[in-house]
Design a protein around this motif. Structure first.
Motif, mmCIF file in Angstrom:
data_model
loop_
_atom_site.group_PDB
_atom_site.id
_atom_site.type_symbol
_atom_site.label_atom_id
_atom_site.label_comp_id
_atom_site.label_asym_id
_atom_site.label_seq_id
_atom_site.Cartn_x
_atom_site.Cartn_y
_atom_site.Cartn_z
ATOM 1 N N PRO A 135 0.826 -1.210 0.000
ATOM 2 C CA PRO A 135 0.000 0.000 0.000
ATOM 3 C C PRO A 135 0.862 1.262 0.000
ATOM 4 O O PRO A 135 2.080 1.175 0.144
ATOM 5 C CB PRO A 135 -0.797 -0.136 1.301
ATOM 6 C CG PRO A 135 0.088 -0.934 2.202
ATOM 7 C CD PRO A 135 0.798 -1.913 1.300
ATOM 8 N N SER A 194 -9.933 1.230 -2.120
ATOM 9 C CA SER A 194 -10.276 1.121 -0.706
ATOM 10 C C SER A 194 -11.292 2.211 -0.403
ATOM 11 O O SER A 194 -11.055 3.374 -0.735
ATOM 12 C CB SER A 194 -9.028 1.288 0.157
ATOM 13 O OG SER A 194 -8.045 0.341 -0.185
ATOM 14 N N PRO A 241 -8.191 0.885 4.825
ATOM 15 C CA PRO A 241 -7.235 -0.025 4.183
ATOM 16 C C PRO A 241 -7.857 -1.307 3.647
ATOM 17 O O PRO A 241 -7.164 -2.108 3.011
ATOM 18 C CB PRO A 241 -6.224 -0.328 5.288
ATOM 19 C CG PRO A 241 -6.983 -0.144 6.560
ATOM 20 C CD PRO A 241 -7.963 0.963 6.285
ATOM 21 N N GLU A 299 -9.308 -3.544 1.072
ATOM 22 C CA GLU A 299 -9.109 -3.441 -0.374
ATOM 23 C C GLU A 299 -10.078 -4.353 -1.112
ATOM 24 O O GLU A 299 -10.218 -5.529 -0.769
ATOM 25 C CB GLU A 299 -7.669 -3.814 -0.721
ATOM 26 C CG GLU A 299 -7.270 -3.562 -2.162
ATOM 27 C CD GLU A 299 -5.798 -3.837 -2.391
ATOM 28 O OE1 GLU A 299 -5.300 -3.505 -3.472
ATOM 29 O OE2 GLU A 299 -5.146 -4.393 -1.483
ATOM 30 N N ARG A 356 -4.547 1.627 -2.121
ATOM 31 C CA ARG A 356 -4.856 1.272 -0.735
ATOM 32 C C ARG A 356 -3.926 2.051 0.186
ATOM 33 O O ARG A 356 -2.714 2.041 -0.009
ATOM 34 C CB ARG A 356 -4.703 -0.229 -0.486
ATOM 35 C CG ARG A 356 -4.927 -0.636 0.971
ATOM 36 C CD ARG A 356 -5.162 -2.125 1.107
ATOM 37 N NE ARG A 356 -3.994 -2.927 0.806
ATOM 38 C CZ ARG A 356 -3.125 -3.346 1.741
ATOM 39 N NH1 ARG A 356 -3.287 -3.012 3.008
ATOM 40 N NH2 ARG A 356 -2.113 -4.101 1.397
#
Length: 323
Positions: free
Chosen positions: A128, A213, A243, A245, A279
């Motif tokens: 991420p 996200s 976060p 996803e 993300r």
């Protein structure tokens, strides 16, 4: 709590209206500025009787002279169809608008909050995305007016901080959704929900394997307020987003299931420079702000679907009858 006079630019927009509502609930005076290109006065209807709210039509590209204690700069079209409709004006809003507000913050000795975006990471090579990642952005593409405009705004924010000791707060917003989104704003959640409620085909660009996200608006606004209240030494940038996803196809399937729609999923060509993955790494927000998103996608979608269901029913009722 000390009552403050707070300027919110873009205050009639999706995020701005929720922020104005929260600031009023905290007892502050709110000066809501919007040019109403993408913002809607109806987003503020339930607040307009509050004597601590002032609504002014104004374009941030024009300097303004007001006395405020804090500034939240949310002024800029945020969905691709909106910011690509007039790319030069989008760039001017991010650059000239932010410059004008930084000059105002300097003159008022006011703290300023800048709403930046995950788009500054472009089509990321790191996943991420942490705040330390500098991004992979096309500077001359159709999305560049927004991506590079926001990157320039971040640069000015930190230059004013270093050169003029302006107190700054910088947030990078990842995909956010919830009530008061416009049904025609072109964002993926509003697109899917409106298409499903109408029984239209749900349009996926590419194969739907690209990931996003999705953060519910209440969680995001909580992060805004925590950041603004943080010590002066913590400037950001800080990522705010959920976060969790999901692929775009998974989102479409959830919306169909929650609406009970008979809509079919259809595919269209992928837009230019559309990121493959997005993300946030929110470890910094968790550590420094004690912030974590609380509302899961399924619950947030239920609230968003209910909002659009009411909105579409109202719009249908207001349409004139045809012969």
């Amino acid at each position: 709590m000390t009552r403050r006079r707070v300027l919110v630019t873009g205050g009639a927009g999706f995020l701005g209206s929720h922020l104005c509502e929260n600031l009023l609930d905290q007892g502050h005076e709110v000066l809501c500025l919007d040019n109403f290109v993408t913002g809607r006065l109806s987003n503020l209807d339930h607040l307009r009787g509050n004597p601590r709210l002032e609504i002014v039509r104004h374009d941030v590209c024009v300097p303004l002279d007001v006395q405020v204690d804090e500034i939240f700069n949310l002024a800029c079209p945020a969905s691709p169809p909106d910011y690509q409709a007039d790319p030069i004006q989008t760039m001017k809003t991010s650059v000239l608008g932010t410059l004008n507000l930084l000059e105002l913050a300097r003159a008022c000795n006011a703290k300023i909050f800048q709403a930046s975006t995950s788009e500054i990471y472009g089509d990321p090579h790191v996943h991420p995305q942490p705040e330390s990642y500098w991004g992979n952005v096309n500077p001359i593409g159709p999305r560049s007016c927004y991506d590079e405009g926001k990157r320039c705004a971040e640069t000015m924010l930190f230059d004013f901080h270093r050169q003029h000791n302006v107190e700054i707060k910088l947030v990078r917003i990842f995909n956010t959704y919830g009530p008061r989104m416009r049904p025609d704003d072109g964002r993926v959640v509003s697109n899917f929900v409106v298409q499903a409620l109408k029984g239209d085909d749900i349009t996926i660009y590419g194969q739907g394997s690209q990931t996003r996200s999705f953060c519910f608006v209440d969680d995001l606004i909580d992060g805004f307020l925590r950041l603004m209240a943080s010590p002066p030494s913590f400037t950001g940038p800080v990522n705010l987003g959920n976060p969790g996803e999901f692929t775009i196809r998974e989102l479409a399937e959830q919306v169909i299931a929650l609406t009970g729609s008979r809509s079919r999923i259809v595919h269209r060509p992928l837009p230019v420079d559309d990121p493959r993955q997005r993300r946030p790494d929110i470890s910094l927000a968790s550590r420094e702000l004690g912030w974590q998103p609380k509302i899961p996608l399924s619950e947030g979608l239920k609230q968003t679907i209910a909002y659009f269901d009411r909105l579409l029913a109202t719009e249908s009722h207001e349409l004139p009858e045809t012969a």
